[in-house]
Design a protein around this motif. Sequence first.
Motif, PDB file in Angstrom:
ATOM      1  N   LYS A 143      -5.226  -2.341  -8.218  1.00 61.91           N
ATOM      2  CA  LYS A 143      -6.471  -1.580  -8.266  1.00 61.91           C
ATOM      3  C   LYS A 143      -6.220  -0.113  -7.961  1.00 61.91           C
ATOM      4  O   LYS A 143      -5.492   0.231  -7.030  1.00 61.91           O
ATOM      5  CB  LYS A 143      -7.474  -2.162  -7.270  1.00 61.91           C
ATOM      6  N   ARG A 179      -2.144  -1.832  -3.842  1.00 60.60           N
ATOM      7  CA  ARG A 179      -3.105  -0.760  -3.675  1.00 60.60           C
ATOM      8  C   ARG A 179      -2.406   0.593  -3.572  1.00 60.60           C
ATOM      9  O   ARG A 179      -2.778   1.458  -2.788  1.00 60.60           O
ATOM     10  CB  ARG A 179      -3.976  -1.007  -2.438  1.00 60.60           C
ATOM     11  N   ASP A 184       0.813  -1.211   0.000  1.00 59.29           N
ATOM     12  CA  ASP A 184       0.000   0.000   0.000  1.00 59.29           C
ATOM     13  C   ASP A 184       0.850   1.266   0.000  1.00 59.29           C
ATOM     14  O   ASP A 184       0.408   2.325   0.448  1.00 59.29           O
ATOM     15  CB  ASP A 184      -0.952   0.007   1.192  1.00 59.29           C
ATOM     16  N   THR A 191      -1.344  -8.307  -3.486  1.00 62.34           N
ATOM     17  CA  THR A 191      -2.338  -7.256  -3.699  1.00 62.34           C
ATOM     18  C   THR A 191      -1.639  -5.902  -3.671  1.00 62.34           C
ATOM     19  O   THR A 191      -0.947  -5.576  -2.701  1.00 62.34           O
ATOM     20  CB  THR A 191      -3.420  -7.304  -2.606  1.00 62.34           C
TER      21      THR A 191
END
Length: 417
Positions: free
Chosen positions: A106, A78, A52, A76
């Motif tokens: 994303k 972000r 992140d 993931t």
Amino acid sequence: MKRAVLMMVSIMGLMASNSLQENLLQQAIDRAESGSKLELPAGEYHGNIVIDKPLIIDGVDQKAKIVGDGNGTVVTIRSSYVTLKNLTILHSGEEHERVDAGVSIKEAEHVTVDNCKIDDCLFGIDMEQVHRSRITRNWIRSKPFTLGLRGDAIRVWYSNDNNLSYNHVTQSRDFVVWYSHGNVIAHNFGEYGRYSLHFMYAGKNEVLYNTYEHNSVGIFFMYSQDTIAIGNVVKSSLGTTGLGIGLKDASNFTLKDNTLIYCARGIYIDRSPFQPDQNNTIEGNKILYNSEGIHFHSLSISNNIVGNIFKGNIEHVVDDDKVTLHSVKNFWDRNYWDDYEGFDKDNDGIGDTPYNLFYYADKIWLLNPNIKFFYASPIISIMNFLARLAPISQPVMLLKDAHPVMYEKDLEKGVVQ
């Protein structure tokens, strides 16, 4: 966003034998300053990590393996300005509803995934609202499921101005580009999938020098516009749905210098161009040894079909419209047809008479598919011979090329324009 100065963060301690028991990699990511670089030594690291912040993770020669727990997504992302490179990423979950993936990105910009091996992951790389990013030199394979149950190797959703190049996709489902514009898809290789490249509601994309073999469908453009496809090779797209390049409700397209070979249908055109004031250009393609060279379905007019090579196809052109044949309403010029029977007395490389393609008796199966059972049978051959020798009715004109090129090599060398 101004990129932070890179910092080298040593994480040699992650090589401990219990590194898969605790997610020490996630701890290192959490502790790292924005803009840091994590170099992972060879070994296995616990997956299902979340990034992140701007960060570089480098696995060096793909010997660092990030292994998921078989539930969810392995990596993931972000944040913008994240780079993953030289990693092996393994073992995502199996849920389509969650889009379990090797890498999920994303709402980010300037993300790079380079030279990674992504295996045993339902979806390979999932991009949602990702812009100005690079997905390059990756090797991607889905889970060992039947074709329809695999996930997509690369899924591009509402994502613009990305470069997706030099990726090798095998035994996945699709490579999809939906609602996405301005992307470059170049020099990729895809095999043993369903749609090796599938566009929906996309525009101004460039599809360049990709190679696709043994997929159900090579490249399919649906409800899209303003795109070019140049120098692609599509081979052995077979079966009832097999086709090399398809246009469905597609406008202002250029298909140029592509090779469609050993496919059920080389090019499939369905209601394209869709916009009444636009054209599509199909130029300089090699359409070779397919069951059908170009297949027209539904209303498809205003295509400029120029300078292509039609060779070795069982049927060069098929128009399945049962009311009004539309293929004749396209512009055909300076194509090479291997069954042209005319002469070139002035030696200018152009046939003295037009190339006319008619429906004779041997084509009646195109208007009534039930007759296809008798295709190539002696009775159909005799009917066709008699129809050409002493026709009792006017054959149906399928197309007319006013300037057929005499020699295939002239188009290959660019002698005839």
